[in-house]
Write a protein that holds these residues in place. Structure first.
Motif, PDB file in Angstrom:
ATOM      1  N   ASP A   1      -5.828   7.173  27.197  1.00  0.00           N
ATOM      2  CA  ASP A   1      -5.068   8.095  28.010  1.00  0.00           C
ATOM      3  C   ASP A   1      -5.357   8.926  28.365  1.00  0.00           C
ATOM      4  O   ASP A   1      -5.067   9.931  28.870  1.00  0.00           O
ATOM      5  CB  ASP A   1      -3.644   8.173  28.019  1.00  0.00           C
ATOM      6  CG  ASP A   1      -2.414   6.917  27.637  1.00  0.00           C
ATOM      7  OD1 ASP A   1      -3.317   5.709  28.903  1.00  0.00           O
ATOM      8  OD2 ASP A   1      -1.668   6.498  26.988  1.00  0.00           O
TER       9      ASP A   1
ATOM     10  N   SER B   1      -2.220  12.330   7.523  1.00  0.00           N
ATOM     11  CA  SER B   1      -2.397  10.973   7.159  1.00  0.00           C
ATOM     12  C   SER B   1      -3.636  11.048   7.842  1.00  0.00           C
ATOM     13  O   SER B   1      -4.872  10.023   6.761  1.00  0.00           O
ATOM     14  CB  SER B   1      -1.154  10.336   7.371  1.00  0.00           C
ATOM     15  OG  SER B   1      -1.117   9.451   8.644  1.00  0.00           O
TER      16      SER B   1
ATOM     17  N   VAL C   1      -6.770   9.797   5.059  1.00  0.00           N
ATOM     18  CA  VAL C   1      -7.504   8.623   4.473  1.00  0.00           C
ATOM     19  C   VAL C   1      -8.634   8.447   4.897  1.00  0.00           C
ATOM     20  O   VAL C   1      -9.679   8.305   4.215  1.00  0.00           O
ATOM     21  CB  VAL C   1      -6.314   7.668   5.486  1.00  0.00           C
ATOM     22  CG1 VAL C   1      -6.962   6.304   4.987  1.00  0.00           C
ATOM     23  CG2 VAL C   1      -5.482   7.177   5.297  1.00  0.00           C
TER      24      VAL C   1
ATOM     25  N   PRO D   1       3.131  14.816  15.806  1.00  0.00           N
ATOM     26  CA  PRO D   1       4.649  14.246  14.804  1.00  0.00           C
ATOM     27  C   PRO D   1       3.814  14.811  13.607  1.00  0.00           C
ATOM     28  O   PRO D   1       3.282  14.558  12.744  1.00  0.00           O
ATOM     29  CB  PRO D   1       4.731  13.098  15.638  1.00  0.00           C
ATOM     30  CG  PRO D   1       3.783  12.749  16.479  1.00  0.00           C
ATOM     31  CD  PRO D   1       3.036  13.664  17.106  1.00  0.00           C
ATOM     32  N   ALA D   2       5.197  15.108  12.730  1.00  0.00           N
ATOM     33  CA  ALA D   2       4.763  15.473  11.180  1.00  0.00           C
ATOM     34  C   ALA D   2       4.476  14.474  10.452  1.00  0.00           C
ATOM     35  O   ALA D   2       5.055  13.589  11.127  1.00  0.00           O
ATOM     36  CB  ALA D   2       5.893  16.086  10.660  1.00  0.00           C
ATOM     37  N   GLY D   3       2.764  14.518   9.053  1.00  0.00           N
ATOM     38  CA  GLY D   3       2.394  14.090   9.062  1.00  0.00           C
ATOM     39  C   GLY D   3       1.506  12.738   9.617  1.00  0.00           C
ATOM     40  O   GLY D   3       0.408  12.214   8.980  1.00  0.00           O
ATOM     41  N   THR D   4       1.151  12.819  10.883  1.00  0.00           N
ATOM     42  CA  THR D   4       0.507  12.425  11.499  1.00  0.00           C
ATOM     43  C   THR D   4      -1.271  12.930  11.727  1.00  0.00           C
ATOM     44  O   THR D   4      -1.879  11.771  10.377  1.00  0.00           O
ATOM     45  CB  THR D   4       0.467  12.042  12.992  1.00  0.00           C
ATOM     46  OG1 THR D   4       1.056  13.225  13.344  1.00  0.00           O
ATOM     47  CG2 THR D   4       1.910  11.384  13.303  1.00  0.00           C
TER      48      THR D   4
ATOM     49  N   ARG E   1      -1.417  10.459  19.791  1.00  0.00           N
ATOM     50  CA  ARG E   1      -0.707  10.153  17.968  1.00  0.00           C
ATOM     51  C   ARG E   1      -1.592  10.520  16.887  1.00  0.00           C
ATOM     52  O   ARG E   1      -1.219  10.430  15.868  1.00  0.00           O
ATOM     53  CB  ARG E   1      -0.719   8.806  18.109  1.00  0.00           C
ATOM     54  CG  ARG E   1       0.026   8.287  19.426  1.00  0.00           C
ATOM     55  CD  ARG E   1       0.418   6.437  19.061  1.00  0.00           C
ATOM     56  NE  ARG E   1      -0.693   6.035  19.333  1.00  0.00           N
ATOM     57  CZ  ARG E   1      -1.709   5.455  20.054  1.00  0.00           C
ATOM     58  NH1 ARG E   1      -0.673   5.119  21.455  1.00  0.00           N
ATOM     59  NH2 ARG E   1      -1.905   4.458  20.370  1.00  0.00           N
TER      60      ARG E   1
ATOM     61  N   ARG F   1     -10.357  10.622   2.094  1.00  0.00           N
ATOM     62  CA  ARG F   1     -10.407   9.424   0.541  1.00  0.00           C
ATOM     63  C   ARG F   1     -11.851   8.874   0.316  1.00  0.00           C
ATOM     64  O   ARG F   1     -12.405   8.625  -0.679  1.00  0.00           O
ATOM     65  CB  ARG F   1      -9.514   9.251   1.057  1.00  0.00           C
ATOM     66  CG  ARG F   1      -9.005   7.442   0.069  1.00  0.00           C
ATOM     67  CD  ARG F   1      -8.041   6.982   0.288  1.00  0.00           C
ATOM     68  NE  ARG F   1      -7.513   5.878  -0.560  1.00  0.00           N
ATOM     69  CZ  ARG F   1      -6.208   4.737  -1.503  1.00  0.00           C
ATOM     70  NH1 ARG F   1      -5.635   5.491  -0.748  1.00  0.00           N
ATOM     71  NH2 ARG F   1      -6.633   3.980  -2.019  1.00  0.00           N
ATOM     72  N   HIS F   2     -11.743   8.349   1.923  1.00  0.00           N
ATOM     73  CA  HIS F   2     -13.309   7.592   2.174  1.00  0.00           C
ATOM     74  C   HIS F   2     -14.888   8.007   1.776  1.00  0.00           C
ATOM     75  O   HIS F   2     -15.834   7.684   1.407  1.00  0.00           O
ATOM     76  CB  HIS F   2     -13.396   6.474   2.782  1.00  0.00           C
ATOM     77  CG  HIS F   2     -12.014   5.476   2.619  1.00  0.00           C
ATOM     78  ND1 HIS F   2     -12.270   4.144   1.933  1.00  0.00           N
ATOM     79  CD2 HIS F   2     -11.037   5.081   3.373  1.00  0.00           C
ATOM     80  CE1 HIS F   2     -11.365   4.011   1.636  1.00  0.00           C
ATOM     81  NE2 HIS F   2      -9.978   4.528   2.965  1.00  0.00           N
TER      82      HIS F   2
ATOM     83  N   PRO G   1     -14.852   3.206   6.215  1.00  0.00           N
ATOM     84  CA  PRO G   1     -13.910   1.629   6.631  1.00  0.00           C
ATOM     85  C   PRO G   1     -12.799   1.255   7.676  1.00  0.00           C
ATOM     86  O   PRO G   1     -13.059   0.208   8.462  1.00  0.00           O
ATOM     87  CB  PRO G   1     -13.385   1.057   4.809  1.00  0.00           C
ATOM     88  CG  PRO G   1     -12.679   2.341   4.422  1.00  0.00           C
ATOM     89  CD  PRO G   1     -13.774   3.233   5.571  1.00  0.00           C
ATOM     90  N   VAL G   2     -12.718   2.726   8.166  1.00  0.00           N
ATOM     91  CA  VAL G   2     -11.692   1.882   9.732  1.00  0.00           C
ATOM     92  C   VAL G   2     -12.520   2.441  10.863  1.00  0.00           C
ATOM     93  O   VAL G   2     -12.609   1.367  11.051  1.00  0.00           O
ATOM     94  CB  VAL G   2     -11.001   3.105   9.485  1.00  0.00           C
ATOM     95  CG1 VAL G   2      -9.759   3.792  10.519  1.00  0.00           C
ATOM     96  CG2 VAL G   2      -9.933   3.934   8.086  1.00  0.00           C
TER      97      VAL G   2
ATOM     98  N   GLN H   1      -4.311   9.571  16.047  1.00  0.00           N
ATOM     99  CA  GLN H   1      -5.001   8.823  14.880  1.00  0.00           C
ATOM    100  C   GLN H   1      -6.430   8.922  15.782  1.00  0.00           C
ATOM    101  O   GLN H   1      -6.840   8.877  16.613  1.00  0.00           O
ATOM    102  CB  GLN H   1      -4.596   7.180  15.677  1.00  0.00           C
ATOM    103  CG  GLN H   1      -3.265   7.049  15.798  1.00  0.00           C
ATOM    104  CD  GLN H   1      -2.416   6.137  15.915  1.00  0.00           C
ATOM    105  OE1 GLN H   1      -2.754   5.842  17.157  1.00  0.00           O
ATOM    106  NE2 GLN H   1      -1.156   5.013  15.869  1.00  0.00           N
ATOM    107  N   ARG H   2      -7.358   8.210  14.768  1.00  0.00           N
ATOM    108  CA  ARG H   2      -8.446   8.313  14.997  1.00  0.00           C
ATOM    109  C   ARG H   2      -8.755   6.822  15.820  1.00  0.00           C
ATOM    110  O   ARG H   2      -8.228   6.048  15.711  1.00  0.00           O
ATOM    111  CB  ARG H   2      -9.902   7.796  13.832  1.00  0.00           C
ATOM    112  CG  ARG H   2      -9.769   9.370  12.836  1.00  0.00           C
ATOM    113  CD  ARG H   2     -10.756   9.235  11.648  1.00  0.00           C
ATOM    114  NE  ARG H   2     -12.261   8.976  12.845  1.00  0.00           N
ATOM    115  CZ  ARG H   2     -12.669   7.814  11.590  1.00  0.00           C
ATOM    116  NH1 ARG H   2     -12.264   7.547  10.299  1.00  0.00           N
ATOM    117  NH2 ARG H   2     -13.956   7.886  12.024  1.00  0.00           N
ATOM    118  N   TYR H   3     -10.094   6.500  16.484  1.00  0.00           N
ATOM    119  CA  TYR H   3     -10.244   5.805  17.346  1.00  0.00           C
ATOM    120  C   TYR H   3     -11.834   5.473  17.760  1.00  0.00           C
ATOM    121  O   TYR H   3     -11.624   3.615  18.158  1.00  0.00           O
ATOM    122  CB  TYR H   3      -9.358   5.770  18.693  1.00  0.00           C
ATOM    123  CG  TYR H   3      -9.434   7.259  20.162  1.00  0.00           C
ATOM    124  CD1 TYR H   3      -9.142   8.561  19.727  1.00  0.00           C
ATOM    125  CD2 TYR H   3     -10.845   6.964  20.718  1.00  0.00           C
ATOM    126  CE1 TYR H   3      -9.547   8.696  19.659  1.00  0.00           C
ATOM    127  CE2 TYR H   3     -11.887   7.953  21.194  1.00  0.00           C
ATOM    128  CZ  TYR H   3     -10.877   9.273  21.304  1.00  0.00           C
ATOM    129  OH  TYR H   3     -11.491  10.224  22.371  1.00  0.00           O
TER     130      TYR H   3
END
Lengths: 488, 488
Positions: A331, A383, A387, A377-380, A308, A390-391, A398-399, A310-312
């Protein structure tokens, strides 16, 4: 493999000929077996080791050789690291659970310094040098390394970071001549031999021999012929995991289907089943070590994202933790996003794992392009990188809590490495045992005459993992098994 | 609970008095037990059911009552849904694995229409009405509902969506008078009684009685006194899960520690252990159903995010899947992000689960404010909402595949519901059985005289879950157990 010998126990009164006999009979000549043999012999027992292959070593001799030790070992102290049994326990309970066996971990931590000394006294060499780079293993002959994410989030806020991956000094590692596991096993086997431990090779254990509720021997096959081996005081099972038993993996740890790794094909779960056949209890049969074939030197300099975008997981942690997070919770889908300069820096870095170094699959000038090329997917991904950057500008994450030294904004050009389905592993579940390595019956009582250690048992790991815990609890509880079996 | 009776098997020649005797002895008067009793009686057996409590019902009578059936049942057809055994199997293999027992699932799907007819013939009422709203259960007396995410991503692209949650027609559901589980159990128990099935209540089973390798009876405690019960042809174990056995949960499914739910405290795993004591094999001991106490009518109208502010599951799927994703893969951390109008719409919607309806914990005018109030890292929730809204504008959710009808941009004011640690569940692992409900010895052979069904066995679920699979495989393989036990 045709194997008509039943796994159900054989009653001693059915044995017509005892082909071999000893006080303590140990099945398996890997790390747990040799440790049991040494201690049983020192306790005065006549010891016979039965090994399925034609030589000693097991999975241990092929392993990197990490032994998880701490609480203030001489090596830790010499290299300036503070640790205590309590601190070690805090880490292990947090990292190896949920459901970790607190009694066993407490015991293991309290005995860890003594266990280090025992290894040294038996000839295992540890070089006084620390390897602090990201990596799976030390690339050369260093003796100490972080091997479980002790110095990374989230565990660095649970306990004071201390490296506990103790590695026997090796030579010729890059060419595979004498790895840490070999350098661990060799002196222990020599010690066992000096103590008069006997061995019989090419002996496949098949079933236990019982006299009522007590285990009094074991049936093995020697070149197809069944032989009965009497154990006057105890049998020690030390034959490794079930990673290569397809049916057991299917039934207990199905995410590992088709991905056995870092174990040997002799790891067929037979000892677990032999003990189950007399009512032995099990624990944590789903638990698995998971290796991940991404280069730690590259991972730490980029960000790992799932399907997706996303970092995990914090990329600076133990790669085995990255493997578990990837396979079990995402997965088996992972991509490494890294910019050109970080990629080049990582490739130039000292690395223990050059064979994990892959070329990027996608390269682009912008994150938008990369995201599109990867089919996300566009933007995933955009973003996620936004993020992160930014940090990272402030040296923060911080994530996921990646350490400040590794937090650098991702620039351009940017690439993605395809790390999907890049895992393999071995099983950590098995027989339920006490801290004296007695095999527990499902009633909760020890089975008289039966002891076990190593990866055919559930040890200190309930779900999480740290490198060195298998050779660690295998040797630690192998010793206990030998002591207990000699007492009978 | 003091319980000095050993769990090890008792040899039949040690039995001095047989207090009860029957052809088939069934332990447990829940769904699996009653189904076994009926079929054993129909096969001509004299049947005795031993039940621990003072009445029939088990967990089933307290359950919502879903029975997972498909492949083109008369109810599915009457309500206009197409299904086939192959289509049902495709869904079940994808949703209930990895590691699902393909032979069992194939058999279950092929027999599903017949099983529906059997239930109806035995007096179980199904109303010809479909409930299509998001929810855990039907709020009134409808007979059919989606109960496993069949019509949601990712499974709606694996198989043609068909609802398979068949619910016995109930009355007084809102006041808890006669739920679906009660309406399932009552006619089956009446059928059993008409067939001459006997029962003894307040009988706690303790250990199996064996004659060599064959199971020939069972020892139970009746008000503290041990009684021996002879089974001329077979014993059926049907005593439920191990969700209330703390030690077993700790050893096998530790993420459920402290969170047993949707099962009853009688589910102590005893039957599993009794069978283990004679060498019975296990499967999928880590598998768990996970209930999630978020209102489906609200969840579907918002987005669920984890502790990193990331979406992780399509909110329009089966809430049990949301529960598993939350507990097992996102550390039991979940927030529902929803705007005011969607919240009000959800609260006004027809709902089966008004007691899941919570007030928001945080309310803000902007996502930035909400993110800050919740303590999430800057940019995380904002970017998640941005990406979601960007695609929701077009009625799409390329990240997780939520159906178009639920994809609406999230506006202002915006709120967050705190759904952390809002899970409970029961265990799905247990004895390994054949499609004839024979209990498998670890050798791979059936144990003569021993049969099992229901949640003390590993059924159709290896890891995933759908509502109705427990009452489904419990009744389906309960019947098989009865038939097999009558044959002996």
């Amino acid at each position: 493999m045709a194997d008509a010998t039943p796994i159900r126990p054989l009653s001693a009164d059915q044995v017509q000929t005892w082909h071999h006999e000893a006080d303590v009979v140990v099945a398996g000549f890997g790390i747990a077996g040799v440790s049991a043999a040494i201690e049983a012999a020192r306790a005065g027992a006549d010891v016979l080791v039965l090994e399925r292959t034609s030589g000693w070593g097991g999975a241990a001799a092929l392993a990197g050789g990490f032994i998880y030790l701490g609480g203030g070992t001489p090596l830790q102290k010499a290299l300036g690291f503070e640790d205590s049994p309590e601190n070690m326990k805090a880490f292990m309970m947090a990292a190896l659970g949920p459901g970790a066996d607190e009694e066993k971990i407490t015991d293991y931590c309290n005995g860890s310094v003594e266990h280090y000394n025992w290894l040294v006294d038996n000839g295992v060499p540890f070089k006084e040098s620390f390897y602090g780079q990201p990596g799976w293993e030390t690339p050369f002959d260093d003796g100490l390394m972080y091997s479980g994410g002790e110095n990374a989030a989230p565990f660095n806020s649970v306990a004071t970071a201390a490296p506990r991956g103790h590695v026997p000094q090796m030579t010729g590692k890059r060419t595979g001549e004498k790895g840490g596991g070999f350098m661990l096993m060799k002196p222990l086997v020599e010690t066992a031999e000096k103590l008069g431990v006997r061995h019989e090779y090419d002996m496949r254990v098949q079933r236990l021999i019982v006299d009522g509720d007590r285990v009094v021997g074991i049936v093995a096959k020697h070149y197809g012929k069944e032989v009965a081996v009497r154990a006057r005081t105890g049998v020690v099972l030390a034959t490794g995991s079930f990673a290569y038993n397809k049916e057991m993996v299917q039934n207990y740890a199905p995410r590992l289907i088709g991905k056995p790794g870092a174990s040997i094909e002799e790891h067929d779960g037979k000892a677990i089943q032999m003990a189950q056949a007399i009512g032995a209890d099990l624990a944590h049969m789903d638990a698995t070590e998971v290796a991940f074939f991404g280069d730690p030197q590259l991972m730490v300099r980029g960000i790992l994202v799932n399907a997706r975008g996303q970092r995990y997981v914090n990329e600076d942690t133990y790669p085995g933790r990255i493997g578990q997070e990837t396979l079990l919770r995402n997965d088996n889908q992972a991509y490494l996003i890294i910019d050109e300069s970080a990629y080049e820096e990582g490739c130039a870095a000292d690395s223990s794992t050059p064979f994990f170094r892959f070329q990027p699959k996608w390269v682009a000038e912008t994150v938008e392009e990369l995201e599109s090329d990867m089919g996300l997917p566009a933007g995933t991904l955009v973003s996620t990188v936004d993020v992160y950057n930014r940090h990272a500008e402030n040296g923060e994450d911080p994530v996921l809590g990646k350490k400040s030294e590794w937090c650098k904004p991702i620039g351009s050009p940017i690439a993605a490495l395809d790390l999907r389905n890049f895992t393999a592993g071995f099983t950590l579940g098995g027989l339920r045992t006490t801290i004296n390595s007695e095999v527990l019956h499902v009633s909760g009582e020890p089975i008289p005459g039966l002891f076990a250690a190593g990866r055919c048992t559930s040890g200190v790991c309930a779900g999480g993992y740290a490198s060195g815990t298998s050779l660690g609890d295998g040797s630690f509880y192998g010793r206990r098994a030998g002591i207990s079996a000699a007492k009978g």
